[in-house]
Design an enzyme around this catalytic site. Structure first.
Site, PDB file in Angstrom:
ATOM      1  N   GLU A  58     -34.530   4.836 -28.552  1.00  0.00           N
ATOM      2  CA  GLU A  58     -34.460   3.459 -29.043  1.00  0.00           C
ATOM      3  C   GLU A  58     -33.081   2.914 -28.751  1.00  0.00           C
ATOM      4  O   GLU A  58     -32.095   3.645 -28.838  1.00  0.00           O
ATOM      5  CB  GLU A  58     -34.709   3.382 -30.557  1.00  0.00           C
ATOM      6  CG  GLU A  58     -36.128   3.661 -30.988  1.00  0.00           C
ATOM      7  CD  GLU A  58     -36.313   5.080 -31.503  1.00  0.00           C
ATOM      8  OE1 GLU A  58     -37.476   5.480 -31.723  1.00  0.00           O
ATOM      9  OE2 GLU A  58     -35.302   5.789 -31.677  1.00  0.00           O
TER      10      GLU A  58
ATOM     11  N   TYR B  50     -29.847   3.020 -18.827  1.00  0.00           N
ATOM     12  CA  TYR B  50     -31.129   3.710 -18.961  1.00  0.00           C
ATOM     13  C   TYR B  50     -32.073   3.354 -17.810  1.00  0.00           C
ATOM     14  O   TYR B  50     -32.787   4.226 -17.298  1.00  0.00           O
ATOM     15  CB  TYR B  50     -31.758   3.401 -20.321  1.00  0.00           C
ATOM     16  CG  TYR B  50     -30.897   3.836 -21.485  1.00  0.00           C
ATOM     17  CD1 TYR B  50     -30.169   5.027 -21.433  1.00  0.00           C
ATOM     18  CD2 TYR B  50     -30.782   3.051 -22.630  1.00  0.00           C
ATOM     19  CE1 TYR B  50     -29.366   5.428 -22.488  1.00  0.00           C
ATOM     20  CE2 TYR B  50     -29.984   3.449 -23.688  1.00  0.00           C
ATOM     21  CZ  TYR B  50     -29.279   4.634 -23.613  1.00  0.00           C
ATOM     22  OH  TYR B  50     -28.476   5.037 -24.658  1.00  0.00           O
TER      23      TYR B  50
END
Length: 197
Positions: A127, A139
């Site tokens: 998250e 990411y």
């Protein structure tokens, strides 16, 4: 440098000196909670980390160190994940404020992904705050994509969390991607001539 460290079962990667990676130990917790306090509005407690490294069999945590001549290596970052069946859930990545912007968060992410592959994971999840664009870009670089949104997940600010995941059908192919990313990152770390904070 060869690629053997991406195949070694659970050995930490060997970044260029003066940086180092090793499993988190109880003696690291003073530095960890200090970095935590400067990194997150709602910080984990020392007791929380102590539980993670001593009692949570699913948890794996590493610290990133920097060595200065004549001094013991200093902890300047840390990261961890939980292995649940074949899923690696990345729980934390943090770098001390003075050391940010040098690729060290990427180094910690690379360590977690390499370890997860060696441990048999076939996907990784995490998250991230929906406003953290720097983290989103990192990411995505490693193949993560947004697969969901958790409304008001961060109670301190009311921000939403983006749920991001990456999966690899072929572990060898993903490992090769990590090797290429590692080579680029090692070159960056070796070329970084900026002074020690």
């Amino acid at each position: 440098m060869d690629d053997s460290d991406l195949h070694a079962s659970f050995s930490p990667l060997s970044p260029p000196a003066p940086f180092g990676l090793r499993p988190m130990q109880p003696g690291d917790l003073d530095a960890v909670v200090e970095i935590e306090a400067h990194s997150f509005p709602t910080a984990w407690s020392r007791e929380g980390y102590e539980h993670e490294i001593k009692r949570n069999e699913r948890a794996t945590y590493y610290v990133l160190t920097h060595s200065t001549s004549g001094r013991a290596p200093a902890v300047i970052g840390y990261a961890g994940y939980w292995l649940m069946a074949d899923e690696a859930h990345i729980s934390i990545i943090a770098v001390a404020p003075a050391w940010r912007g040098r690729g060290l968060g990427e180094l910690l992410l690379l360590q977690l992904l390499a370890h997860a592959l060696a441990a048999g994971a076939i996907l990784a999840t995490l998250e991230v705050r929906n406003t953290n664009e720097i983290a989103h870009a990192l990411y995505r670089k490693y193949g993560f994509a947004v697969v969901g949104r958790r409304k008001g997940y961060y109670k301190d600010t009311g921000e939403d969390a983006l749920l991001m995941t990456v999966s690899w059908e072929d572990a060898n192919e993903y490992r090769q991607q990590l090797r290429q990313a590692r080579r680029r990152l090692w070159q960056r770390l070796q070329a970084d001539g900026s002074p020690v904070p």
